[in-house]
Design a protein around this motif. Structure first.
Motif, PDB file in Angstrom:
ATOM      1  N   MET A   1       0.839  -1.189   0.000  1.00 17.59           N
ATOM      2  CA  MET A   1       0.000   0.000   0.000  1.00 17.59           C
ATOM      3  C   MET A   1       0.879   1.246   0.000  1.00 17.59           C
ATOM      4  SD  MET A   1      -3.235   0.970   0.099  1.00 17.59           S
ATOM      5  CE  MET A   1      -3.972  -0.566   0.673  1.00 17.59           C
ATOM      6  N   LEU A   2       0.757   2.071  -1.035  1.00 26.24           N
ATOM      7  CA  LEU A   2       1.499   3.324  -1.091  1.00 26.24           C
ATOM      8  C   LEU A   2       0.828   4.368  -0.201  1.00 26.24           C
ATOM      9  CD1 LEU A   2       2.183   3.504  -4.937  1.00 26.24           C
ATOM     10  CD2 LEU A   2       3.836   2.964  -3.146  1.00 26.24           C
ATOM     11  N   TRP A   3       1.652   5.165   0.448  1.00 25.44           N
ATOM     12  CA  TRP A   3       1.197   6.162   1.414  1.00 25.44           C
ATOM     13  C   TRP A   3       1.705   7.522   0.959  1.00 25.44           C
ATOM     14  CZ3 TRP A   3      -1.507   6.659   5.993  1.00 25.44           C
ATOM     15  CH2 TRP A   3      -1.189   7.715   6.842  1.00 25.44           C
ATOM     16  N   GLY A   4       0.811   8.485   0.825  1.00 24.49           N
ATOM     17  CA  GLY A   4       1.274   9.775   0.341  1.00 24.49           C
ATOM     18  C   GLY A   4       0.482  10.932   0.891  1.00 24.49           C
ATOM     19  N   ALA A   5       0.873  12.134   0.435  1.00 27.80           N
ATOM     20  CA  ALA A   5       0.189  13.335   0.920  1.00 27.80           C
ATOM     21  C   ALA A   5       0.435  14.522   0.001  1.00 27.80           C
ATOM     22  CB  ALA A   5       0.662  13.693   2.326  1.00 27.80           C
ATOM     23  N   ALA A   6      -0.512  15.440   0.055  1.00 25.72           N
ATOM     24  CA  ALA A   6      -0.349  16.805  -0.443  1.00 25.72           C
ATOM     25  C   ALA A   6      -0.520  17.671   0.781  1.00 25.72           C
ATOM     26  CB  ALA A   6      -1.400  17.135  -1.499  1.00 25.72           C
ATOM     27  N   ALA A   7       0.522  18.368   1.183  1.00 25.42           N
ATOM     28  CA  ALA A   7       0.471  19.173   2.397  1.00 25.42           C
ATOM     29  C   ALA A   7       0.579  20.658   2.057  1.00 25.42           C
ATOM     30  CB  ALA A   7       1.595  18.766   3.346  1.00 25.42           C
ATOM     31  N   LYS A 288      -1.131   9.389  13.700  1.00 28.75           N
ATOM     32  CA  LYS A 288       0.210   8.806  13.808  1.00 28.75           C
ATOM     33  C   LYS A 288       0.128   7.293  13.995  1.00 28.75           C
ATOM     34  CE  LYS A 288       3.498  10.971  16.022  1.00 28.75           C
ATOM     35  NZ  LYS A 288       4.261  11.724  17.052  1.00 28.75           N
ATOM     36  N   LYS A 289      -0.889   6.847  14.711  1.00 27.04           N
ATOM     37  CA  LYS A 289      -1.098   5.407  14.877  1.00 27.04           C
ATOM     38  C   LYS A 289      -1.397   4.754  13.540  1.00 27.04           C
ATOM     39  CE  LYS A 289      -4.008   2.037  17.324  1.00 27.04           C
ATOM     40  NZ  LYS A 289      -5.161   1.875  18.253  1.00 27.04           N
ATOM     41  N   LEU A 290      -2.229   5.404  12.725  1.00 24.14           N
ATOM     42  CA  LEU A 290      -2.521   4.896  11.386  1.00 24.14           C
ATOM     43  C   LEU A 290      -1.260   4.873  10.537  1.00 24.14           C
ATOM     44  CD1 LEU A 290      -4.329   4.172   8.940  1.00 24.14           C
ATOM     45  CD2 LEU A 290      -4.782   6.625   8.695  1.00 24.14           C
ATOM     46  N   ALA A 291      -0.509   5.971  10.548  1.00 26.11           N
ATOM     47  CA  ALA A 291       0.685   6.083   9.712  1.00 26.11           C
ATOM     48  C   ALA A 291       1.744   5.050  10.069  1.00 26.11           C
ATOM     49  CB  ALA A 291       1.271   7.490   9.839  1.00 26.11           C
ATOM     50  N   ASN A 297       4.716   0.121   4.675  1.00 27.33           N
ATOM     51  CA  ASN A 297       6.175  -0.010   4.545  1.00 27.33           C
ATOM     52  C   ASN A 297       6.546  -0.407   3.124  1.00 27.33           C
ATOM     53  OD1 ASN A 297       6.383   0.552   7.267  1.00 27.33           O
ATOM     54  ND2 ASN A 297       6.793  -1.551   7.904  1.00 27.33           N
ATOM     55  N   VAL A 298       6.343   0.491   2.205  1.00 25.99           N
ATOM     56  CA  VAL A 298       6.630   0.220   0.806  1.00 25.99           C
ATOM     57  C   VAL A 298       7.855   1.000   0.382  1.00 25.99           C
ATOM     58  CG1 VAL A 298       5.772   0.405  -1.559  1.00 25.99           C
ATOM     59  CG2 VAL A 298       4.194  -0.173   0.295  1.00 25.99           C
TER      60      VAL A 298
END
Length: 301
Positions: A1-7, A288-291, A297-298
């Motif tokens: 699972m890829l994890w990303g953001a636009a901040a 933070k728990k979700l993250a 871990n990709v």
């Protein structure tokens, strides 16, 4: 699972700096760096190249391009902006070589449709614009773009007779994206949890929910939640824990989803919604728990 953001959304702050700050705040480096461009803006920018070339923190670029800026979809489809397309093709080949990146053309097109014959902004014009742009890029040797069709998935638009006409075709779409949000405030617009932003149906509760539509009609396409977030009204801090805690159980039940990208801002384009992960201490702790979950871990590259 890829994890990303636009901040740093809807601010003038540098997006690379904002993402790095967001990564420190959330406790995880993003594997996707989401940016936005329009018209003749020259991208990838130096900052985007640096962010997606960092060996210590590998990331992949997800960039949205409103190519029809200053024109319209129908004109782009007819070749009016071929010079613009060719310039981008030359830049991406020079700066990125064969490195993969995600490309979204005009995210959330439903909101831009003008369903009037000859407007240049009809749903069929969007599909034609998308096809023309991708085919033109391919003819110029751009074969490292992962093309994403990013919907709003809003019940109002899903009910429109033209909604199905937006899809440009499986041959030019690699991933299907969704930009969708939920409210943490009970009784407020789109109150709910992660499942609610995935399962919205056309007004009147007609047809399939968005996720079921995507996995049924386009089963071969990975799904990216290209923008998501939990919000409350500005000045009305509300517990977002339930929304954040609902993500992992839903991902476990929905194997079609391969990436989720958070959109973090303290003030959205409506001017009254706080989508930030740290609007309260409890909200930040839950995020933070979700993250921290190892599902994200990709390694990129």
């Amino acid at each position: 699972m890829l994890w990303g953001a636009a901040a740093g959304g809807f601010t003038t702050k540098p997006r690379d700096v904002e993402l790095k700050n967001w990564e420190k705040l959330s406790g995880r480096t993003a594997s996707i760096f989401h940016t936005y461009h329009k018209g003749d803006e020259a991208f990838p920018t130096k900052a985007e190249i640096a962010m997606t070339s960092d060996p210590a923190n590998p990331r992949v670029l997800l960039t949205n391009w409103k190519i029809a800026y200053g024109s319209n979809w129908a004109k782009v489809a007819k070749g009016e902006q071929d010079k613009r397309i060719d310039a981008f093709a030359a830049r991406i080949k020079k700066t990125y070589g064969d490195k993969k990146f995600f490309l979204v053309l005009n995210h959330e097109p439903e909101n831009d449709v003008i369903a009037k014959k000859g407007s240049g902004w009809e749903a069929k014009d969007f599909a034609a614009m998308y096809r023309h742009t991708i085919k033109r890029l391919e003819s110029k040797g751009v074969d490292n773009a992962i093309n994403v069709m990013a919907y709003m998935g809003n019940e109002k638009w899903m009910a429109q007779s033209w909604w199905a006409d937006l899809y440009p075709g499986d041959d030019v779409v690699d991933w299907i994206g969704l930009d969708s949000y939920v409210s943490a405030e009970k009784g407020y617009y789109h109150y709910g949890k992660f499942a609610d932003l995935l399962d919205r149906k056309a007004t009147g509760n007609k047809g399939l929910g968005w996720y079921d539509w995507a996995t049924t009609k386009h089963a071969s396409k990975p799904i990216m939640i290209a923008e998501w977030g939990v919000y409350h009204r500005i000045g009305k801090p509300t517990d977002k824990t339930a929304g954040y805690n609902s993500v992992l159980p839903e991902l476990a039940k929905r194997p079609g989803i391969k990436a989720i990208v958070y959109f973090d801002t303290k003030n959205d384009d409506e001017g009254n919604r706080d989508i930030s992960i740290d609007s309260t201490k409890n909200n930040l702790a839950a995020f933070k728990k979700l993250a921290a979950n190892p599902i994200f871990n990709v390694k990129i590259g």
